[in-house]
Design an enzyme around this catalytic site. Sequence first.
Site, PDB file in Angstrom:
ATOM      1  N   CYS A  97     -13.541 -14.404 -30.973  1.00  0.00           N
ATOM      2  CA  CYS A  97     -14.924 -14.360 -30.492  1.00  0.00           C
ATOM      3  C   CYS A  97     -15.647 -15.663 -30.806  1.00  0.00           C
ATOM      4  O   CYS A  97     -15.624 -16.128 -31.942  1.00  0.00           O
ATOM      5  CB  CYS A  97     -15.657 -13.187 -31.130  1.00  0.00           C
ATOM      6  N   LYS A 136      -5.916 -11.180 -32.945  1.00  0.00           N
ATOM      7  CA  LYS A 136      -6.281 -11.559 -31.576  1.00  0.00           C
ATOM      8  C   LYS A 136      -6.940 -12.930 -31.645  1.00  0.00           C
ATOM      9  O   LYS A 136      -7.904 -13.125 -32.391  1.00  0.00           O
ATOM     10  CB  LYS A 136      -7.242 -10.549 -30.942  1.00  0.00           C
ATOM     11  N   ASN A 208      -4.035 -11.911 -22.859  1.00  0.00           N
ATOM     12  CA  ASN A 208      -5.363 -11.436 -22.463  1.00  0.00           C
ATOM     13  C   ASN A 208      -6.045 -12.543 -21.643  1.00  0.00           C
ATOM     14  O   ASN A 208      -5.847 -13.716 -21.904  1.00  0.00           O
ATOM     15  CB  ASN A 208      -6.178 -11.104 -23.715  1.00  0.00           C
ATOM     16  N   ARG A 231     -12.594  -6.574 -18.840  1.00  0.00           N
ATOM     17  CA  ARG A 231     -13.678  -6.156 -17.938  1.00  0.00           C
ATOM     18  C   ARG A 231     -13.201  -5.358 -16.737  1.00  0.00           C
ATOM     19  O   ARG A 231     -13.888  -4.431 -16.292  1.00  0.00           O
ATOM     20  CB  ARG A 231     -14.451  -7.395 -17.472  1.00  0.00           C
TER      21      ARG A 231
END
Length: 331
Positions: A97, A136, A208, A231
């Site tokens: 993030c 991740k 991803n 999404r």
Amino acid sequence: MTTPGFIDHKFSVAPMLDWTDKHCRYFHRLLSQHAVLYTEMVTTGAIIHGSGDYLDFNTEEHPVVLQLGGSNAADMAHCAKLAQLRGYDAVNINVGCPSDRVQNGMFGACLMAQPSLVADCIKAMQDVVSIPVTVKTRIGIDDSDDYQFLQDFVQTIADAGCQQLIVHARKAWLKGLSPKENREVPPLNYERVHQLKYEFPQLNISLNGGVKTLQQAKEQLLFLDGVMVGREAYTNPMLLSYVDQLIYGKPDVGRTPQQVVMDMLPYIERQMSQGARFWHIARHMLGLFQGLPGARQWRRLLSEQGHFADAKPELLLQALAKIKPVAELTN
């Protein structure tokens, strides 16, 4: 041979802040029995010091993974232990993030620049839990975006014992781009993730970023162990109804979106009896009829009336009446 607690990550739904809460995950589980579901990122501070129950989930959600945000090894270990006690199937460290708020808390993508710190967290967490501890990450940050940088990062966390990795195939700009722009502006580089799998065949690696169809997912599974979709799975949730058959080779349960609505009603009633508001659950269902006649009216009715404090589960049936029955479409 699979390791203890191994989860088949061929297909997973990405952790998405403000989206993949427990209501969303329950809804998604009705559509796929085998897709791996992730919580929103939860910070160690929220779990340790917050007043709410940030680890709550429905038993129906399994397999479900808790994504943690943090960089203090002791706190990460403490939260991982709590996650195992609560029944989570794995715990994932957020190293992807890019938001300012996340950087100020010293977690997220900025941790790519401190692989030894991530390694310390992995070791501390694995010392106290038997469930998988996964990571991740991105393919790079700012100007540190060559393959060597990524390879060195992965080597460090692999040496620490990490066996499963999800890679968002874009780098992150820590300054200058919003989190939304960081999901769209940096170019995708699938080949770099493929190269990573070639270099680290012993690791379970999922890709991803940018995957919108199950055909695209199947193409990536020729090179990698799994695909994580974000999404698209949220805005077009019926995509998930084909995952068990097309990705996992399991029988098609053949559940229609209308049946999913009926299956959600008892859950909504139960959650509302415990204090949840109708909109907190129904908002995740807006895309259920995407592409079908009446979908716009379905979304409009729920969006316009679902926000009200007195909205009841019956509103879902009123919105469902806006969808044309299958028999009507074939006449």
